[in-house]
Every structure is written in C-alpha cells, then in structure tokens.
Design a protein around this motif. Structure first.
Motif, PDB file in Angstrom:
ATOM      1  N   PHE A  34       0.950  -1.283  -0.016  1.00  0.00           N
ATOM      2  CA  PHE A  34       0.085   0.109  -0.064  1.00  0.00           C
ATOM      3  C   PHE A  34       0.729   1.295   0.036  1.00  0.00           C
ATOM      4  N   GLN A  35       2.177   1.180   0.440  1.00  0.00           N
ATOM      5  CA  GLN A  35       2.802   2.179   0.453  1.00  0.00           C
ATOM      6  C   GLN A  35       3.818   2.731  -0.547  1.00  0.00           C
ATOM      7  N   TYR A  36       4.367   1.611  -1.192  1.00  0.00           N
ATOM      8  CA  TYR A  36       5.302   1.953  -2.373  1.00  0.00           C
ATOM      9  C   TYR A  36       4.609   1.561  -3.805  1.00  0.00           C
ATOM     10  N   THR A  37       3.710   0.761  -3.732  1.00  0.00           N
ATOM     11  CA  THR A  37       3.145   0.415  -5.156  1.00  0.00           C
ATOM     12  C   THR A  37       2.288   1.556  -5.671  1.00  0.00           C
ATOM     13  N   PRO A  38       2.465   1.762  -7.035  1.00  0.00           N
ATOM     14  CA  PRO A  38       1.550   2.900  -7.475  1.00  0.00           C
ATOM     15  C   PRO A  38       0.004   2.601  -7.537  1.00  0.00           C
ATOM     16  N   THR A  39      -0.713   3.788  -6.922  1.00  0.00           N
ATOM     17  CA  THR A  39      -2.031   3.392  -7.103  1.00  0.00           C
ATOM     18  C   THR A  39      -2.623   3.986  -8.288  1.00  0.00           C
ATOM     19  N   GLY A  40      -3.929   3.352  -8.513  1.00  0.00           N
ATOM     20  CA  GLY A  40      -4.661   3.722  -9.819  1.00  0.00           C
ATOM     21  C   GLY A  40      -6.319   3.780  -9.629  1.00  0.00           C
ATOM     22  N   ARG A  41      -6.645   2.539  -9.902  1.00  0.00           N
ATOM     23  CA  ARG A  41      -8.222   2.562  -9.493  1.00  0.00           C
ATOM     24  C   ARG A  41      -8.453   1.268  -8.948  1.00  0.00           C
ATOM     25  N   ILE A  42      -9.580   1.367  -8.450  1.00  0.00           N
ATOM     26  CA  ILE A  42     -10.312   0.284  -7.635  1.00  0.00           C
ATOM     27  C   ILE A  42     -10.993  -0.545  -8.416  1.00  0.00           C
ATOM     28  N   PHE A  43     -11.459  -1.541  -8.086  1.00  0.00           N
ATOM     29  CA  PHE A  43     -12.436  -2.311  -8.941  1.00  0.00           C
ATOM     30  C   PHE A  43     -13.778  -2.493  -8.221  1.00  0.00           C
ATOM     31  N   LEU A  44     -14.908  -2.047  -8.881  1.00  0.00           N
ATOM     32  CA  LEU A  44     -16.222  -2.163  -8.427  1.00  0.00           C
ATOM     33  C   LEU A  44     -16.758  -3.270  -8.669  1.00  0.00           C
ATOM     34  N   ASP A  45     -16.508  -4.112  -9.589  1.00  0.00           N
ATOM     35  CA  ASP A  45     -17.154  -5.379  -9.967  1.00  0.00           C
ATOM     36  C   ASP A  45     -15.954  -6.474 -10.057  1.00  0.00           C
ATOM     37  N   TYR A 224     -32.128   0.029  -9.303  1.00  0.00           N
ATOM     38  CA  TYR A 224     -31.439   0.606  -8.290  1.00  0.00           C
ATOM     39  C   TYR A 224     -31.980  -0.057  -7.052  1.00  0.00           C
ATOM     40  N   ARG A 225     -30.952  -0.803  -6.243  1.00  0.00           N
ATOM     41  CA  ARG A 225     -31.274  -1.476  -4.997  1.00  0.00           C
ATOM     42  C   ARG A 225     -30.473  -0.512  -3.876  1.00  0.00           C
ATOM     43  N   PRO A 226     -31.353   0.220  -3.297  1.00  0.00           N
ATOM     44  CA  PRO A 226     -31.256   1.114  -2.194  1.00  0.00           C
ATOM     45  C   PRO A 226     -30.194   0.650  -0.885  1.00  0.00           C
ATOM     46  N   ARG A 227     -30.388  -0.869  -0.833  1.00  0.00           N
ATOM     47  CA  ARG A 227     -30.071  -1.242   0.467  1.00  0.00           C
ATOM     48  C   ARG A 227     -28.383  -1.774   0.339  1.00  0.00           C
ATOM     49  N   SER A 228     -28.336  -2.210  -0.836  1.00  0.00           N
ATOM     50  CA  SER A 228     -26.853  -2.694  -1.154  1.00  0.00           C
ATOM     51  C   SER A 228     -26.137  -1.647  -2.068  1.00  0.00           C
ATOM     52  N   GLY A 229     -26.960  -0.820  -2.423  1.00  0.00           N
ATOM     53  CA  GLY A 229     -26.195   0.412  -3.499  1.00  0.00           C
ATOM     54  C   GLY A 229     -25.922  -0.027  -4.788  1.00  0.00           C
ATOM     55  N   THR A 230     -26.595  -1.140  -5.444  1.00  0.00           N
ATOM     56  CA  THR A 230     -26.276  -1.673  -6.625  1.00  0.00           C
ATOM     57  C   THR A 230     -27.069  -1.236  -7.629  1.00  0.00           C
ATOM     58  N   VAL A 243     -23.413  -2.975 -12.307  1.00  0.00           N
ATOM     59  CA  VAL A 243     -22.210  -2.174 -12.657  1.00  0.00           C
ATOM     60  C   VAL A 243     -21.712  -1.401 -11.693  1.00  0.00           C
ATOM     61  N   ALA A 244     -22.366  -1.454 -10.446  1.00  0.00           N
ATOM     62  CA  ALA A 244     -21.736  -0.767  -9.194  1.00  0.00           C
ATOM     63  C   ALA A 244     -22.509  -1.319  -8.028  1.00  0.00           C
ATOM     64  N   HIS A 245     -21.777  -1.154  -6.857  1.00  0.00           N
ATOM     65  CA  HIS A 245     -22.271  -1.607  -5.775  1.00  0.00           C
ATOM     66  C   HIS A 245     -21.825  -0.612  -4.475  1.00  0.00           C
ATOM     67  N   GLY A 246     -22.557  -0.489  -3.410  1.00  0.00           N
ATOM     68  CA  GLY A 246     -22.199   0.253  -2.366  1.00  0.00           C
ATOM     69  C   GLY A 246     -22.608   1.745  -2.379  1.00  0.00           C
ATOM     70  N   LEU A 247     -23.587   2.113  -3.520  1.00  0.00           N
ATOM     71  CA  LEU A 247     -23.719   3.334  -3.621  1.00  0.00           C
ATOM     72  C   LEU A 247     -25.238   3.586  -2.873  1.00  0.00           C
ATOM     73  N   LYS A 248     -24.974   3.952  -1.565  1.00  0.00           N
ATOM     74  CA  LYS A 248     -25.970   3.891  -0.654  1.00  0.00           C
ATOM     75  C   LYS A 248     -26.540   5.150  -0.098  1.00  0.00           C
ATOM     76  N   THR A 249     -25.538   6.052  -0.162  1.00  0.00           N
ATOM     77  CA  THR A 249     -25.941   7.501   0.550  1.00  0.00           C
ATOM     78  C   THR A 249     -26.231   8.301  -0.329  1.00  0.00           C
ATOM     79  N   GLN A 250     -26.070   8.310  -1.813  1.00  0.00           N
ATOM     80  CA  GLN A 250     -26.376   9.173  -2.491  1.00  0.00           C
ATOM     81  C   GLN A 250     -27.856   9.212  -2.875  1.00  0.00           C
ATOM     82  N   ASN A 251     -28.389  10.299  -3.218  1.00  0.00           N
ATOM     83  CA  ASN A 251     -29.824  10.531  -3.957  1.00  0.00           C
ATOM     84  C   ASN A 251     -29.804  10.618  -5.441  1.00  0.00           C
ATOM     85  N   PHE A 252     -29.928   9.832  -6.108  1.00  0.00           N
ATOM     86  CA  PHE A 252     -29.856   9.612  -7.313  1.00  0.00           C
ATOM     87  C   PHE A 252     -31.263   9.831  -8.043  1.00  0.00           C
TER      88      PHE A 252
END
Length: 344
Positions: A34-45, A224-230, A243-252
């Motif tokens: 985590f400290q020395y490898t270059p960061t870039g993207r996270i994988f949502l799926d 849209y599944r509000p409980r899982s944010g999917t 296409v996405a998970h964990g998007l539970k706090t936003q008002n879409f």
C-alpha cells in the motif's frame, strides 16, 4: 516419555515461532504494497472491470493524457464542466424528499415524477412530463424527484425514438447539482449506459465496454437497489451485469442525455415495463395512481348537480350555453357564480 515431551515442546515452539514470523511477514508485505506500489483504480465489480479513481494523482495523469488528444471544443467543454463541479460540488444541495414532495407522491403516484430541462441550455424540450426531445447540441435532463429508498428495488425504462446514427444517447443516474451540458456518467456522482455499448461511472475520459449497442426503438432500463447500493441496466427486457455496488448514501435522479437530435420516452411505472420481472415485483418508482382522483372524463357533467343547476338557470334566464372543451362548460357567468356561492 520425558524425551517425547521435550520433542513435542520443541516442535510446538518452532511452529509458534514460524507462525509468528509468518504473520509479521504478511503485515510487512501489506504495508509495502500500500505504501510503495503505484495506486490507480479500484475494482467495483469483477477483476478486470475498472471503476472510479482511488487517488487524485491517477486522475490527474489520465486527465493530462486526455487533454493532449482533445480538440479545442472538447477541451473547452471539459474545462467548463470541471469549473462547474468545483463551484457546485456533488450533493452540495439538499435533495432528500421533503414532506410536501412525499405528500405529492401519495396524491399523484408515479405522476409526481417529471423531467425538468435547464432553461439556460435550451437544447431539449419536455412534453407530457416524460417525453424528451433533444436537438442539435449536448444536453442532459434530470427528474424533479430522486429515487426513493424505502423499497428493495426501483426501476424505470427509456425508449429511444428518431435517433440518427450520429447521435449519442446516454441513460442513467446522477446526483445534483450536475453539469447538464454534459452527458451523464462523466462526472461525480453519476453512472450511465451509452448507445455505443459502453458504460461510464464518474469517467470523463475512457468508457468501459459493457453491453450491446442500442438503436432507435430499443428500450433501456435502469434498476437501483438502495439497501446494497447496486445499479444494473437492462436492454429490451434482458438484464445486463451489475455495474456498481455500495452506492447507498447518494440521492440519485433518473437522467437522460444526448448530443444530437432524438426523442426519448420515459416510463417510471405509469405503463407496463418491457422487463417482465419489474412488472411482477412492482418495481416502479411509485404506484401507478395515487389518492388524488383523476379528472372527470368527457361527458361526465351530465350527472353534475352544479352544471344541471347552471343549465336550469340558463333556461330560465334565456342565456345560451355552449360547450367549450372536455372539462369546461360555459353558461351564464352571473348565474353560475351565484350557484357556486349558494346565493340567488
């Protein structure tokens, strides 16, 4: 027996030492990674499907590369949108459903949702709440209300009409404020499925291949599944990958955008869906009708005490009456006013 006990003690000691060393080694490897490898993207799926950026440096690197290959107009529009987002951060305004909006939903049902074009952009027109016509420039429209979060799933569909091959259409979800002179999916927090078969999630530069291209006559659905944010999409009644998970706090907000002429008709649940599962499980944004009674049908004034009284007064006074529209009956103004007030 003493020798056996000594041997077991030595063995246990060695195993404990190796185990402790292994745990320490794992911790050191994690810290190094985590400290020395270059960061870039996270994988949502699943592996191989990149999502939004996990650090600002990676975004800046890709931004610099993209700006080099953009033409002057593209660069100007991107910088304009970037300035808008900086001045109006996502979700910097209150978008929770208010009490008055909740009561409107109870009264109107799904008819409480409608699209509101930005008058300053003026590159699209909305008729009948959900029928959107786009013209010759990039434009995006959002619904007036966000998707609720009470039920397990919410779903809506958009049918594409009169779309030339050169027009890019994107259908998805966005938060407010959003730069409505840009297509959905290009800025935080937004996600969209485009007619080129790609999807964008907070991604202004490189879209990700996702599903089949969609053309004139196709129906694109968004769930849209509000409980899982999917969030998931459908095309002509067939469900595609999440296409996405964990998007539970936003008002879409349901959002449609295009960069050229076309028409898009949206179904929030006022009609049957092409995706059968959504009909069976009633995934529309709200019940098809609320508690507010619909307007009377044409001809219903025949049994109206008010209008019959008006006709009787007209006959007595000699004032002619004329039918002016489906719900408007014109007769003697003075007599009808008196009747409404209960006076003679």
């Amino acid at each position: 027996m003493a020798d056996d006990s000594t041997a077991k003690g030595i063995l246990i000691g060695l195993l404990s030492a190796f185990g402790s060393a292994g745990v320490v080694a794992i911790i050191l490897v994690a810290v190094w990674f985590f400290q020395y490898t270059p960061t870039g993207r996270i994988f949502l799926d699943r592996i191989g499907r990149p999502g939004e950026y996990d650090d600002e440096q990676a975004f800046l690197r890709e931004e610099a590369e993209a700006l080099e290959v953009m033409d002057d107009i593209q660069r100007m529009e991107y910088n304009r949108a970037k300035a808008f987002v900086q001045a109006n951060p996502p979700e910097s305004v209150q978008t929770d459903i208010s009490l008055s909006q909740f009561l409107a939903i109870q009264e109107k049902g799904v008819s409480a949702w409608e699209f509101e074009p930005e008058l300053e952009i003026a590159n699209c027109f909305v008729e009948g709440r959900t029928e959107i016509e786009f013209f010759d420039a990039e434009c995006t429209v959002q619904s007036n209300l966000p998707i609720p979060k009470q039920n397990e799933v919410y779903y809506w569909e958009a049918k594409i009409y009169d779309k030339p091959d050169s027009t890019m259409v994107s259908v998805g979800l966005t938060t407010k404020p959003y730069p409505l002179f840009r297509l959905p999916g290009m800025h935080k927090h937004s996600i969209a499925y485009g007619c080129d078969g790609a999807r964008r999630h907070n991604q202004p530069f490189n879209p990700t291949p996702y599903g089949p291209e969609f053309l004139q006559g196709d129906v694109i659905g968004i769930g849209y599944r509000p409980r899982s944010g999917t969030i998931f999409f459908t095309r002509n009644g067939k469900k595609l990958d999440d296409v996405a998970h964990g998007l539970k706090t936003q008002n879409f907000f349901p959002t449609v955008g295009a960069n050229g002429p076309c028409r898009v008709h949206v179904n929030f649940g006022q009609l049957g869906f092409v995706f059968i599962e959504a009909n069976v499980k009633k995934w529309g944004l709200a019940p098809a009708s609320g508690s507010l009674a619909p307007p009377p049908p044409y001809g219903s004034e025949q049994g109206s005490i008010l209008l019959e009284g008006g006709r009787e007064n007209d006959r007595n006074s000699g004032v002619p009456h004329v039918l002016t529209g489906p719900y408007h009956y014109s007769h003697g103004r003075t007599n009808s006013n008196q009747l409404r007030l209960g006076t003679r």
